[in-house]
Design a protein around this motif. Sequence first.
Motif, mmCIF file in Angstrom:
data_model
loop_
_atom_site.group_PDB
_atom_site.id
_atom_site.type_symbol
_atom_site.label_atom_id
_atom_site.label_comp_id
_atom_site.label_asym_id
_atom_site.label_seq_id
_atom_site.Cartn_x
_atom_site.Cartn_y
_atom_site.Cartn_z
ATOM 1 N N ARG A 19 -4.034 0.638 -2.497
ATOM 2 C CA ARG A 19 -3.573 -0.724 -2.189
ATOM 3 C C ARG A 19 -3.276 -1.456 -3.496
ATOM 4 N N GLU A 34 0.839 -1.194 0.000
ATOM 5 C CA GLU A 34 0.000 0.000 0.000
ATOM 6 C C GLU A 34 0.878 1.249 0.000
ATOM 7 N N ASP A 44 -6.920 -1.109 -5.587
ATOM 8 C CA ASP A 44 -8.240 -1.148 -4.972
ATOM 9 C C ASP A 44 -8.145 -0.379 -3.665
ATOM 10 N N THR A 81 -3.241 -4.677 -5.328
ATOM 11 C CA THR A 81 -3.909 -5.960 -5.066
ATOM 12 C C THR A 81 -3.500 -7.076 -6.017
ATOM 13 N N ASN A 82 -2.837 -6.733 -7.117
ATOM 14 C CA ASN A 82 -2.365 -7.752 -8.050
ATOM 15 C C ASN A 82 -1.223 -7.191 -8.885
ATOM 16 N N GLN A 136 -10.276 2.696 -8.762
ATOM 17 C CA GLN A 136 -9.855 1.306 -8.917
ATOM 18 C C GLN A 136 -9.153 1.222 -10.258
#
Length: 284
Positions: free
Chosen positions: A235, A75, A272, A237-238, A260
């Motif tokens: 954040r 993050e 996200d 996330t992938n 997003q």
Amino acid sequence: KGKPKTFKYTSRDVILYNLGLGATTRELQYTYENHSQFQVLPTFATIPFMADGSIDMNFEELVNNFNYSMLLHGEQYFKINKFPLPTSGELKTKGKPLQVLGKSSKAAVIVCGYESVDAKTGEPVIYNEGTFFVRNAVVPEDKVINKTNERAPFAVKTFATKDLGSPDFEVEISTFEDQAALYRLSGDYNPLHIDPQLAKAVKFPKPILHGLCTLGVSVKQLFEKYGPFDELKARFTNIVFPGDRLKVKAWKRNNIVIFQTIDLNTGNVVLDNSAIKLIGKSKL
Ligand code: HDC
């Protein structure tokens, strides 16, 4: 260690950073130092704290079984004290751990706060909080740190999108295959973003894009749509591969823009729980 690091930058670093986020000569305000509106994209706020790729804190001392190649950016939060960031300057940064937590999935999460001040006047310029997800690292009980009360409130807020309905703004952007190679030159020389063998050794099929590059590319679109902002939280996330096409979706709620980013090559949400806080009169 513990000693403030100096980060000196000029218009050259600004242009290099802007190019690393995909800016072109069709946007001379980002790529030509003599343009009347020459400026640095606001996510440059994430650059000084890394100062030449060195890490301020010894992550090896914070957790057991630390391996730098297993570290992923989890993050990022920052606050710019006075918008816009100057196009040259000298900053001193001091960092400290705010959270060091073990995760059940055999990983450690390290959160550090970084205060960057003007090297001459001592005036605070940028504050960052970086969260690092270290696969395979272990946090024994005596190494746990959890200073939640010292975290920036915006950094620990949740920005869920599931009940927000259709986005107010959507845009698609392509990253380019050599983008990580260019983005590295802004200071994060992590081999994970360029070395195919190292990437394979840590279980990725090929080098991945810097999280902060995906973030910068996405937020450039939001900045151009909505105008200046002073706080950001995201954040990762992938993973994203350089060259992947991205879609940014945004929902504006008063002075907060929740967003997003989706990787269209994989279908994965890659950013996200992310938002910026607009300042002054927003464009829309
Ligand atoms: O979310 C997964 C993932 O792969 N995210 C993408 C990571 C990524 O691609 N980052 C960008 C590229 S790496 C990079 O840019 C490195 C850069 O060069 C570093 C520079 C460092 C410089 C240092 C400067 C000083 C992953 C793997 C992160 C997590 O997925 P899972 O293992 O599936 O996790 P999950 O089971 O969902 O959750 C386990 C616990 O971890 C917390 N968590 C999950 N994702 C997180 C996260 N915490 C922080 N950040 C994230 N992104 C969950 O909340 C959960 O915690 P709990 O058990 O307490 O609920």
